[in-house]
Enzyme design. Structure first.
Site, PDB file in Angstrom:
ATOM      1  N   ASP A 130      15.445 -25.752 -16.863  1.00 50.62           N
ATOM      2  CA  ASP A 130      15.406 -26.859 -17.810  1.00 50.62           C
ATOM      3  C   ASP A 130      15.090 -28.192 -17.160  1.00 50.62           C
ATOM      4  OD1 ASP A 130      15.748 -25.351 -20.095  1.00 50.62           O
ATOM      5  OD2 ASP A 130      17.899 -25.249 -19.825  1.00 50.62           O
TER       6      ASP A 130
ATOM      7  N   SER B 251      27.688 -20.117 -20.045  1.00 45.49           N
ATOM      8  CA  SER B 251      26.850 -21.294 -20.217  1.00 45.49           C
ATOM      9  C   SER B 251      25.934 -21.007 -21.391  1.00 45.49           C
ATOM     10  CB  SER B 251      26.064 -21.511 -18.920  1.00 45.49           C
ATOM     11  OG  SER B 251      25.026 -22.419 -19.129  1.00 45.49           O
TER      12      SER B 251
END
Lengths: 406, 406, 406, 406
Positions: free
Chosen positions: D125, D180
């Site tokens: 990301d 996560s």
């Protein structure tokens, strides 16, 4: 035999297609419409009119398609840097879809239900003509006399001509080149004769458009080509139309011995054939286009184009110009060409096309990249370590896991 | 600072890597092993020994890797017809993985925990060295002084050399070329100086390995190259080792002004750079390899290779020689080369490499295809109609459904 | 009509190929050799012997090719993760090259000069049989009765059979499925009938190898597949031969409603067709193979395979198994499979194939990569900044030059 | 430390990014602008306002981007049938470029010179955010706290929050999921926890958006999706906006246990990671899009798309949405979608997405192709012989020359 009423014939005015015109009239008892186009083959097209009239043809189309040919076919193809099998600039291939398109348009205008051409049954051109025709008019009939008739020798053709009062240019027929040739504004091609031995060197007398490198001037000539969105729009600062650009590059290139090619290629119909080509202008255009792209195209756009080029070239070679996949590829290619603007300076000398300079307002080249990081932080040499480390990570993990690289 | 005990340095014997050797000793307080290889750069490697000894180096490797270089790196790459961005023959790129391999092998032999090189932080070579090193020895430390130290000018280097009694060849240093150069048996490259202006033509004095086309002989020279499984094994009928082949082709090509190139290329690290290259032998090899393949390779094998070539070239350029994906591609490529045998005849003349003939016992070319159908029924012209009709079917259906091709 | 002396016929023992056998004898006045293979279609092959004998056939080949089929055709194809047009697992396509190979081998053994098959003139199978045959024996004659004769209806076939004393299994013929079906160990396919309307849902009664998801057990079943070099070698720890693996996976998959597919596909001959397929074992194999590769294959090897997969699948679909390009691709694929070893755990439940675990001694997965950098310095989060910066460099330069991204 | 005056932070309102906001204020002594977007993650965004205000933030952006997200990002990607590594529908990847774009737009509006995000230094990301940011604003500074600070544990974060009066939702923090997670309208992802063992099956409690197939209704549900130019515009005949379509498909799919995925994937930063994903709507969309294309897309357009899909998916995964190469590919893809119109009927049952019908006014499917040749001569079975013969020619020539296929 299908019931055919009217056929549009791609008519050169020469012996072969004249015999075809007559044979169509006789065999199919149908009307024949002739279509003769100037696509830069270097021969007068107007004389075809009288010959057609002499055979009783009533609808005769004679057209100058040179600008359309270069603008809508040659230029888009060169935006793709298309080369077939690493060598061939597709000079014959690219002209066929234009002819196919006009044959069909004329068929629609004249109410014809068929088209015909003079390509043989062993070559690529029949495929290119016919795929284009079918794609543009799915119900069209196609007559390919060479696949149907038995006039399969020069003698039988001559005899047929004599029998049917088809005027034969005996001087021309008598001194006929030993080569099968095809020409348009992009190139002239040679097949047959001694070329059928791929070990034999082509004779100097064969070549028509260019001098040999040996016979070219001892002085180099420099030219500057100006690009706008991937297309050449000016030579030496003088704005020109697409066809004029190509004519001029052919003239200059031919003078300097540029653009001869001698290859063995793989035909779509499955055999290998040996061909020689002269593409003076195209040879310059390819090098120059790559040069202007080298300055203005983003790396990954360029690599994407390179990865798709063989596919694009194959499509053009195989006759799929008029296909959705070629069009989709063209969209991609054209989307990359907006910034492909600027000048390329080329030196021509005895067969060599040497790019010596390129410049552009859209250049992505930055010699001051060294100082770039100072103002914008774009390049810090230490970044390279991280770049390498992460690119190497998968290789290190594999090596650690005992993978061997051999 | 990592705790490094011994480092293997790619050592040329020149000023830069001599300074690096000293700097490594001082900065890391570690032992330095020097590795100097003859890969055809055209300079003596033996003098590096005395220089290394003078700096107290105890483990000195000096090796002639020319045969390995051509046999295991250059030849496999040419089987792929690799060209980066349509122009560049990858002369620098292909030498790095060999150096990386030997650095690591020597590290393993000498118990070194690190390697070092003299490539800068803005170029491709650091990536090529280091990816190779990490792939072959995942735990190795890499020291790239140019990314770490502050000796980033010629002056500071000279001062450091003077301070540390490193002998400087002042004559050489004084007359230093304005260009950054790299040479091996495949090519010599030039960057920097006036080349940083991509509009400026390279000066004639810059070029070292070839005469200009203008200065080349007025007589063409013909040579015959013999291929076995995709590799050249003889010139003019005389069997030669790989390195000898390349040396000889460099000599002949250079004499005839062959192989100069002037391009703007896209570096892996993200910037464009302008480079000039002389690759006399390689330029001949590429054309000749394509020629022998044109006669002996099946069409679809050839097209598959062409479609993968840009990927292969990118991998080599970017430094992924030692990667599973390059190896997998190589398997595919090598699998196609078994029948790539025979002779290619090439004419060299003032910069031109002209293929004039090719022959092979494994030829798939058949001029008598015309008569082929007679004995084996392989080609009936009428088959072409069916071939075209079925290939056109999807296009016809789409046209009938009203699809437009524009 | 070619002068054919002996023809090898792919003979199922059913009505169609029995009629063909007779028709060949009569039309070509030639000897017929029958070849009947068990490739897992689920029907006895031995009864074909008596039927052939009844027609006076002297050379009768009946063979169990199941192991060869899976080992040499199915398994290599699954190493490539081949899917045609995103959906089709190539169940019919992959069986044809084996039949073609045996037809030719038997032709060579028996001195036959021709082969024949019962595929129609509108499908892919004719292409697959014949391309294989020509590739393996270039001078062979191919007789495709459906393209030649006028027995183009069930009625005319039945009449012909009656007229020539060909025993018709009237019960079978009378209750003939409305679908055209093809089966082998990898799948069973359905075409025709109501499937010709692509909006119509297939009837539940059509499916033969699997229960519907609704009818499948309410309890999930877990199985463990063991891979060695990309191939499954054991199920739930029990070593099995390739054919046994596939049979077992078909059984388990079919029981759980796995592997039904309903698609519209593009045939090589140019038309779209709607087909339904049951591929229980193959559906499991594809998911499981990707899972074991996900753990053991290097990223770039995997991506290279993915980029070539559509080409590979297209070659298999179009009938080019026996081609140099398929073989070259296979070399590449197989070169990646050495480390593809380990176990995959799969949950089967009412049509779902759910990979729930994978493990391997050759795993490249490292959950402790977080601590990896500690011992080997492989991953330093700061490296990511450099990685991103250099990958972004070309984008930044372009943006700075005013390029728009839209 | 760069001299940063104002930074735009991608702010979720949660603990991590709240700590980042404070840390940025303190470390860089700069103004912070927060940007919080609703992209369908299923959490209220408005509460972020009070939290930001409590930290003294003056410029607070809170936006509903759901329609833009689906219309301009998700839909274009699904036109490409994009799947990463054969499995992953790119749910996280496709949201990042939108966030990057808004960060930069807000930076431009507010005069900020930097952006910041909460992504770690080991994931994809960070790359996606930063490549997008650099591509859209080349001089922007990027602050990635996780790569810079030493608050690398939950404990240190909590301590920092306590110390700086950042309100911690202890209930939430206390019951923090072991995974996560990342969510948007396209999917929710899970990493970490027991997933770090790729052999361990994910726990049923982990999944949040879908029931298990076991828990799904015993009755199948049929839905009809209507496509216009490749995008879904209606469900069961009811026209809907893009975001509404996806919300509705998520609801229906989740109810039927559709769209769970458990894979090991290769990150761009070089490591493998195991992730679980729920993509109920996207899973339906992919199957349905392929189905409507199967009826309306020309074969070669479809195959071209398939051949480029892995490249496209890789670009999206790696963060190159905002790149000229992704845009060029999109042009190609979009150019093929004009005729991709019509309805797809899908059956959903306990995890299965079964296409049972498709229809279109732009269909290229023609069940009457059998009779097609009657009216238009499009298909004559005899054409197939010629088609095969010419396609086989190169194979026959090779076989005749003694080439072996093994």
């Amino acid at each position: 035999m299908s019931d055919i009423k009217k056929v549009v014939l791609a008519y050169s005015g020469g012996l072969d297609t004249s015999v075809i015109a007559k044979w169509l009239q006789q065999t199919y008892n149908c009307e024949v419409v002739t279509f003769t186009a100037d696509i830069g083959q270097g021969e007068e097209v107007e004389p075809a009119r009288a010959k057609a009239e002499a055979m009783g043809i009533k609808e005769i189309y004679i057209e100058d398609l040179r600008e359309e040919f270069v603008r809508d076919f040659v230029y888009p193809m060169f935006r793709a840097n298309a080369i077939y099998e690493g060598e061939y600039l597709l000079g014959t291939s690219i002209a066929r879809p234009l002819i196919a398109k006009r044959l069909i348009e004329i068929a629609n205008e004249t109410g014809a239900d068929a088209i015909s051409h003079g390509a043989t049954g062993k070559g690529n051109d029949q495929v290119r003509f016919e795929l284009g025709a079918y794609a543009l008019k799915p119900g069209v009939q196609v007559i390919a006399p060479w696949r149907e008739w038995d006039l399969n020798s020069r003698e039988s053709l001559m005899a047929y001509a004599a029998e049917h009062d088809i005027p034969v240019d005996f001087k021309k027929a008598g001194t006929k080149s030993p080569y099968s040739m095809d020409a348009n504004l992009l190139h002239i091609s040679y097949e047959g004769g001694i070329l059928e031995d791929p070990w034999a060197e082509a004779e100097e007398e064969m070549w028509r458009w260019s001098v040999s490198p040996e016979a070219a001037p001892n002085e180099a000539e420099y030219i500057t080509l100006t690009y706008a969105q991937g297309d050449i729009v000016a030579i030496n600062g003088e704005a020109m139309s697409p066809a004029t650009v190509l004519e001029e590059l052919n003239r200059i290139g031919g003078k300097h011995g540029v653009g001869r090619l001698d290859i063995v290629e793989n035909r779509y119909v499955g055999m290998k054939s040996r061909g020689c080509y002269e593409t003076p202008g195209g040879t310059i255009m390819l090098r120059a286009h790559r040069a202007i792209e080298s300055l203005t195209l983003d790396r990954e756009s360029a690599h994407l184009k390179d990865s798709l080029m063989p596919k694009y070239a194959e499509l053009v070679y195989n006759g799929y110009w008029w296909s959705p996949e070629r069009l989709a590829l063209q969209k991609l290619i054209d989307a990359t060409q907006e910034p492909v603007n600027g000048d390329v300076r080329v030196k021509l000398y005895k067969g060599n096309v040497i790019v010596v300079g390129r410049r552009s307002d859209d250049s992505l080249f930055d010699a001051s990249i060294a100082t770039f990081d100072d103002d914008a932080g774009a390049y810090d040499q230490k970044d390279a370590a991280g770049f390498i480390k992460l690119n190497a990570l998968r290789l290190r993990i594999a090596a650690r896991a005992g993978r061997k690289l051999s």
